[in-house]
Design a protein around this motif. Structure first.
Motif, mmCIF file in Angstrom:
data_model
loop_
_atom_site.group_PDB
_atom_site.id
_atom_site.type_symbol
_atom_site.label_atom_id
_atom_site.label_comp_id
_atom_site.label_asym_id
_atom_site.label_seq_id
_atom_site.Cartn_x
_atom_site.Cartn_y
_atom_site.Cartn_z
ATOM 1 N N UNK B 76 147.264 33.561 93.496
ATOM 2 C CA UNK B 76 148.076 32.602 92.748
ATOM 3 C C UNK B 76 148.899 31.648 93.615
ATOM 4 N N UNK B 77 149.690 32.151 94.578
ATOM 5 C CA UNK B 77 150.476 31.209 95.398
ATOM 6 C C UNK B 77 149.587 30.190 96.108
ATOM 7 N N UNK B 80 148.590 27.683 93.430
ATOM 8 C CA UNK B 80 149.750 26.946 92.925
ATOM 9 C C UNK B 80 150.170 25.835 93.886
ATOM 10 N N UNK B 81 150.042 26.094 95.174
ATOM 11 C CA UNK B 81 150.518 25.117 96.148
ATOM 12 C C UNK B 81 149.393 24.241 96.685
ATOM 13 N N UNK B 90 149.897 31.612 85.661
ATOM 14 C CA UNK B 90 149.228 32.913 85.664
ATOM 15 C C UNK B 90 149.302 33.544 84.274
ATOM 16 N N UNK B 114 158.131 29.863 84.233
ATOM 17 C CA UNK B 114 158.424 28.772 85.164
ATOM 18 C C UNK B 114 157.164 28.038 85.591
ATOM 19 N N UNK B 121 153.883 24.450 78.028
ATOM 20 C CA UNK B 121 155.261 24.042 77.767
ATOM 21 C C UNK B 121 155.301 22.539 77.617
ATOM 22 N N UNK B 122 155.732 22.111 76.488
ATOM 23 C CA UNK B 122 155.694 20.672 76.265
ATOM 24 C C UNK B 122 157.078 20.055 76.306
ATOM 25 N N UNK B 218 145.278 17.472 89.486
ATOM 26 C CA UNK B 218 145.773 16.093 89.572
ATOM 27 C C UNK B 218 144.658 15.149 89.175
ATOM 28 N N UNK B 220 143.634 12.421 90.339
ATOM 29 C CA UNK B 220 142.735 12.005 91.423
ATOM 30 C C UNK B 220 141.949 13.212 91.943
#
Lengths: 381, 857
Positions: B76-77, B80-81, B90, B114, B121-122, B218, B220
């Motif tokens: 995950x980390x 995520x990054x 997750x 988070x 989450x909108x 993203x 792009x």
């Protein structure tokens, strides 16, 4: 912005834009506090500062933040203001459970980056938040290092390395302090409310030489300039009578620096705990009480987006010190709106400073943060 | 002017023959309502499924999953990054049983609040959770947020404790907040709970792992090379998918179920089309004179055509309106059955509401009108072809199949039967048995055309039995004769009934054969005296595990001779979800083995025990055209891997096919030793009760296990089976009902048409009882001949259903299982129904006074 409601501890709420609504609820919802606050240490008089230890994490305190702002220039003569904040809120005191999930939450980390392109009169900002699990966010006690994902501040030797932002906007700065840390308040304590513990430990590095790169939409701009750093930690909450605050950091060309915060109350008056620090070129500091400070708004600016009306120019008068300054925003619109997260709207931006000190012209740069202008601040409970 | 003529003509007809009109509308309404109800109920399940998928995956465009097991959270980390990733969330999920409400499930999702921004989450927070409510989930140990709907349903308040069963162990969760039905809380009609990921991992025993990672890339980053960048850092076996791809297979299966039910529900519509045809014919015949006058006054043939069509359209409109209301009502009754079936067969769906849209209602009414007009087309065309002169001066007759030369009918019928035979040879198109369905239609139409000849032949036989002269049988004889003489009037109604009967018999035969096949399969291939697991061994079994401690304790129970440990996962094969079962196949071999399509059982097992060879179910083998020895690329936790097919076994357990592999292969490719359940073999099978009690006793108060005997499992499987097909009987029943409306309709018309005849009979001294008997004899005969002909047609149809449609759309081999009982039961229903539908016309004939009946105009 969240931190704003987080604590008066942080009179300038560093602009944590996206941050979660619930974080400040944590502060204001009694049961949440009951679950989280006991076990955190209040900020009390007599804190003995020690560096670089105090740059690092203070996990015993509920809230803590690291804040940088600065004025930078490129070789082509472009001017920029920037502001980066890393913020921690402790939800549950004590260490992680030894067994079971590694996701058990202890702290929430947030970070915010804002850059003012003064020549182009544009203002850009970004935010990040995360729980301090799986190494995705955190801070260390054995070295100065705070991070949220790949945004980070690291102390290296005497310097601080800052890296924040994503593909559209980012900064990489190397910052070296040129004067010792300035401790605010009295007896190691910056008082924010009338009760004991309604306070924080608060210091600044008021002058730091800065060199690095700003990237805007893929374009790399080398920059140099001067930065200001704040670090504050404590465990208290904003009192219900406070509606917002105005905070100023000023670096004058004559070598003097100034920090002032004014807490505004619901009744329209200024909270008596508002204060400031005047720092001489020799790093000698003078604590300023509310009675020593005269603040006057010269002009207002109304945001067409939020409808909030902010002071747009200030006059700061310290008659006892024969210092009178006018603060003018370098870009009118440095307002942050956070409809996607907390719905809080505030203004934080770069200003130029002009005035007189002991009969001589004084000039410089500064940052101003103003909160609670879009609506009257109302705690949820 | 013409509109006025139209409305006068049509309305007057409706009013004059209101009984027939009513029957027609009612029949059509029934047909439409069945159609509507299937459309609504399956549609609701499909929508629930899609909503759930959409609600829980939020705006995620991509997902990282590992087939058949969880992902290591250390990934995950890194994700995520990653610069390509805009947001990554997750997810840990679990389908838990409710302790206090056995059989009820709740789907719980553990998330990191988070990381939800941009995905689920909108605005303020998770859209269904207000900010104040989300924090307690982080700070209260073992806490859960429930939906308001769920809480209201079970009488749960904030602060209450909800006990769920996780791997058989009761876990207490504090309800800290209630969610609005927004965002993910829309999933499964409220049977949804939300937890913090840390607590979810602890409670569900998923420490260190994630079920999936939801991603937004993203903009792009969506360019291909950037996705490749991301794929580079993903460990083997973990796959980057789009949520829609993951669910396509399931959606396709539900759609195929929908298609089959829709086809079945169409029978009632088809039967009602015969009814409309009949009514339209009647209307034309009755008003030949009027039509002739209109024609001679200058009305053009196409205007006459439209006149009749509009009249039918009126039935379509009213029938459609009633049908939609009736269908909605019926759907309310069927909803539970359908959604339970879909849950049993494919995926957990929770349906409480029917999707009603005015647009669809409009479409249905339009369809209903079109159906009516199509049904009335032939009578309308014949009406249009009438010459004014011919009409005015000719004696009234009948327009219908009877007027077509018998030879022509015979050829048409035989031609259609031949066509049906050819169509059965067509391969499936996209798994849709188009050929099978067309063959069914051709066969029914063919039989309809052949019906008059069949009946005529039958009646001649009856007449040759010699009624004449026998006084007691006089009325019966008259009845038989009448059917013979006016066969053309009755033929359409009989054909309609014949179709309904044929369908009932064929579907019943198919279900009976299928059930027999399942039953045989259970006793042959499902060995084991006791089945032990945290939940009932079904599709839900995959997410629940027996912990090693419990297994250890079971092993120590006295009287056990052998234990089979099994593990099921859902993995993917050529884009289809496929169930993979693994276990120690040597145990299965020792206890009766499996029924293979071909090959020596011993050799097949040997291959699976030692090599990289697997077993595939017949359904899967048919779908993919696999034969023993073929190679099969299966998605494992280590990525795609090619296995050899050792054997193909009969398996009626689940839709979509199954793969079996020996445990050594599973451990090698999944590296996951967890067990879903065990089959226990006893030294003395008679001691089932004692052994079961011994296990229960050991677990008492700690672990809640489901322990069922082979017989109970069999009963349960057959129960689910019966439940699955319940709905088809409802559809059949309605089709039969519509058909009887047709008989009632025809019979009452025939009474009207020979009023004078009946009057003369009465005048000649026929007693009311005799008249009644005569008419009842007629309807009984109609029923009987429809039954006989329908029985033959149905038997042939059942062969198409079993060997063509079933094979093509599901892939099971079902040995044909003959059952006289089905015919007998049907006959019973038909005789009773025909007599009942003769009762009203008979009454009409008896009640009317003789003078009235024989009076000349």
């Amino acid at each position: 912005m969240t931190s704003l409601r987080l604590s008066p501890l942080i009179p300038r709420p560093s602009s944590l834009v996206t941050v979660l609504l619930s974080i400040f609820l944590l502060i204001f919802v009694p049961q949440a506090i009951a679950a989280g606050n006991p076990g955190f240490k209040p900020a009390l008089p007599g804190w003995k500062y020690e560096f670089p230890r105090d740059h690092r994490l203070h996990r015993d305190f509920k809230t803590e933040w690291w804040y940088y702002n600065g004025h930078l220039k490129s070789p082509e003569g472009q001017s920029f203001g920037y502001q980066v904040t890393f913020f921690r809120v402790g939800l549950i005191p004590g260490p992680m459970p030894r067994e079971g999930s590694r996701w058990h939450i202890r702290d929430v980390y947030m970070a915010h980056l804002a850059v003012t392109d003064i020549n182009n009169k544009t203002f850009l900002y970004q935010e990040k938040a995360g729980r301090g699990n799986l190494g995705l966010a955190g801070a260390d006690t054995d070295q100065y290092r705070v991070w949220v994902e790949n945004w980070k501040v690291i102390g290296e030797g005497k310097g601080h390395q800052i890296q924040a932002g994503d593909a559209d906007l980012s900064i990489s700065l190397n910052i070296i302090p040129t004067n010792p840390p300035v401790i605010h308040g009295v007896n190691g304590l910056s008082q924010k409310g009338s009760k004991a513990g309604q306070a924080s430990h608060y210091y600044s590095q008021t002058r730091m030489n800065t060199k690095g790169i700003i990237r805007i939409k893929g374009k790399e701009i080398p920059v140099t300039g001067i930065s200001w750093m704040d670090h504050e930690f404590g465990s208290n909450q904003l009192s219900k009578t406070q509606t917002g605050w105005d905070w100023f950091s000023i670096q004058l060309d004559n070598g003097m620096d100034l920090m002032i915060y004014q807490l505004r109350r619901l009744d329209g008056r200024v909270d008596p705990n508002s204060s400031g620090t005047l720092i001489g070129p020799d790093s000698h500091t003078i604590h300023l009480f509310l009675k020593d400070i005269k603040l006057r708004v010269l002009k207002f600016w109304k945001s067409s987006r939020s409808g909030a009306e902010y002071p747009a120019s200030w006059e700061i008068d310290l008659p006892q010190h024969d210092l009178k300054l006018e603060l003018i925003p370098l870009v009118a619109d440095q307002e942050l709106m956070t409809p996607k997260s907390t719905g809080v709207t505030y203004w934080e931006g770069a200003v130029k400073v002009k005035g007189h000190y002991k009969g001589r012209a004084a000039e410089g740069t500064g940052y101003v943060e103003m909160t609670g202008y879009d609506r009257r601040f109302q705690p949820k409970i | 002017m013409i509109t006025k003529v139209y409305s006068l003509f049509i309305l007057r007809h409706y009013l004059q023959s209101w009984r027939q009109s009513l029957l027609t509308v009612l029949g059509l309404a029934l047909g439409i309502s069945v159609f509507v109800s299937i459309h609504l109920t399956v549609g609701a399940s499909l929508r629930s499924f899609k909503n759930t998928v959409q609600a829980v995956s939020g705006k995620a465009e991509w997902q990282l999953v590992q087939n058949g097991r969880e992902i290591d959270e250390k990934l995950f980390p890194v994700i995520k990054t990653h610069p390509v990733v805009q947001a990554a969330a997750p997810v840990v999920e679990f389908q838990a049983s409710l302790y206090r409400w056995p059989g009820q499930m709740i789907w719980i999702m553990g998330v990191d609040f988070f990381s939800e921004a941009g995905i689920r989450r909108y605005s303020d927070s998770l859209s269904s959770l207000k900010g104040e409510e989300f924090l307690p989930l982080l700070t209260t140990p073992r806490s859960i947020a429930l939906t308001r709907i769920f809480a209201a349903r079970y009488g749960i308040k904030e602060g209450d404790v909800l006990t769920i069963l996780v791997n058989g162990r009761p876990k207490k969760l504090t309800v800290v907040s209630l969610m609005e039905a927004e965002g993910p809380a829309q999933a499964l009609e409220g049977h949804f709970g939300l937890m913090d990921i840390a607590q979810a991992q602890d409670v569900f025993g998923k420490v260190g792992v994630l079920d999936r990672i939801d991603l937004l890339l993203r903009e792009e980053g969506v360019e291909k090379n950037q996705i490749q960048e991301l794929k580079k850092i993903i460990p083997q076996g973990v796959r980057l998918l789009q949520p829609a791809d993951r669910e396509k297979g399931t959606e396709r299966m539900i759609r195929s179920y929908q298609l089959n039910l829709t086809a079945l529900s169409f029978i009632a519509v088809l039967v009602s089309m015969y009814l409309i045809y009949n009514t339209a014919s009647l209307s034309v015949v009755r008003r030949r004179k009027e039509l002739g006058i209109l024609r001679s006054l200058g009305m053009l043939p196409w205007q006459v055509l439209l006149l009749v069509l509009f009249e039918a359209a009126g039935y379509g409109l009213i029938g459609g309106l009633i049908g939609i209301s009736g269908g909605t009502l019926l759907a309310g009754f069927l909803l539970d059955t359908v959604s339970r079936t879909i849950t049993n067969l494919y995926v957990l769906v929770g349906v409480r509401e029917l999707p009603f849209s005015f647009f669809e209602a409009g479409v249905m009414i339009f369809l209903s009108i079109i159906i009516s007009m199509v049904s009335a087309y032939f009578p309308a065309r014949q009406a249009a072809r009438l010459e004014p002169r011919e009409v005015i001066y000719q004696r009234p007759g009948w327009i219908g199949p009877g007027r077509i030369k018998n030879r022509k009918n015979l050829y048409r019928g035989l031609g259609l039967l031949g066509l049906a035979g050819l169509l059965t040879g067509l391969p499936a198109w996209n798994n849709w048995p188009v050929g099978g369905f067309s063959a069914t239609l051709a066969l029914t139409l063919g039989f309809s055309f052949l019906l008059p000849d069949f009946v005529r032949g039958g009646i001649n036989r009856i007449l040759s039995l010699g009624f004449q002269g026998k006084k007691d049988l006089l009325s019966a004889w008259l009845g038989v004769n009448y059917v013979n003489r006016y066969l053309s009037r009755m033929a359409v109604a009989m054909a309609a009934l014949m179709i309904a009967i044929a369908m009932l018999i064929s579907v019943s035969l198919m279900i009976r054969s299928f059930r027999q096949a399942v039953d045989t399969w259970i006793s042959q291939s499902v060995s084991g005296d006791l089945f032990v697991g945290p939940v009932f061994p079904s599709n839900q079994v995959f997410s629940q595990f027996l912990d090693p401690q419990v297994i250890g304790e079971i092993e120590k129970v006295k009287g056990i001779s052998d234990i089979y440990y099994y593990r099921g996962v859902i993995t993917e094969l050529k884009g289809f979800p496929v169930r993979l079962w693994s276990g120690d196949l040597a145990v299965i071999q020792r206890h009766g083995g499996l029924a293979f399509t071909r090959g020596k059982s011993e050799e097949i097992f040997q291959k699976t025990l030692t090599g990289e060879e697997i077993l595939v179910s017949e359904v899967l083998a048919n779908q993919l055209g696999l034969k023993p020895g073929a190679r099969l690329s299966l998605m494992t936790a280590q990525g795609s891997h090619s296995f050899s097919v050792a054997g193909v076994f009969y398996d009626y357990r689940t839709e979509g096919g199954a793969v079996w592999m020996d445990r050594h292969l599973f451990l090698k490719y999944w590296k996951d030793p967890r067990i879903n359940g065990v089959r226990v073999y006893l030294k003395d099978p008679a001691r089932i009760h004692q052994v079961r009690e011994a296990i229960y006793k050991k677990m008492a108060g700690r672990v809640s296990l489901v322990i069922i005997s082979n017989k109970e499992l069999r009963d349960q499987i057959l129960n689910i089976f019966d439940q699955t097909f319940q709905i088809t009987y409802v559809l059949e029943a309605i089709a039969i009902l519509v058909a009887f409306l047709g008989i009632l309709h025809s019979s009452s018309i025939s009474v009207l048409f020979r009023e004078k005849e009946l009057g003369i009979l009465k005048a000649l001294g026929a007693l009311p009882g005799q008249i009644r008997r005569m008419i009842l004899m007629e309807t009984a005969l109609m029923g009987l001949f429809s039954f006989l002909w329908g029985g033959i047609a149905g038997t042939l149809l059942s062969l198409i259903l079993i060997f063509v449609i079933n094979k093509q759309s599901f892939g099971w081999t079902i040995p044909f299982h003959w059952s006289w009982l089905i015919y007998l039961q049907t006959l019973g229903i038909i005789v009773l129904g025909s007599i009942l539908s003769g009762w009203i016309p008979a009454g009409m004939a008896v009640r009317k006074s003789t003078q009235e009946m024989i009076r000349e105009e």
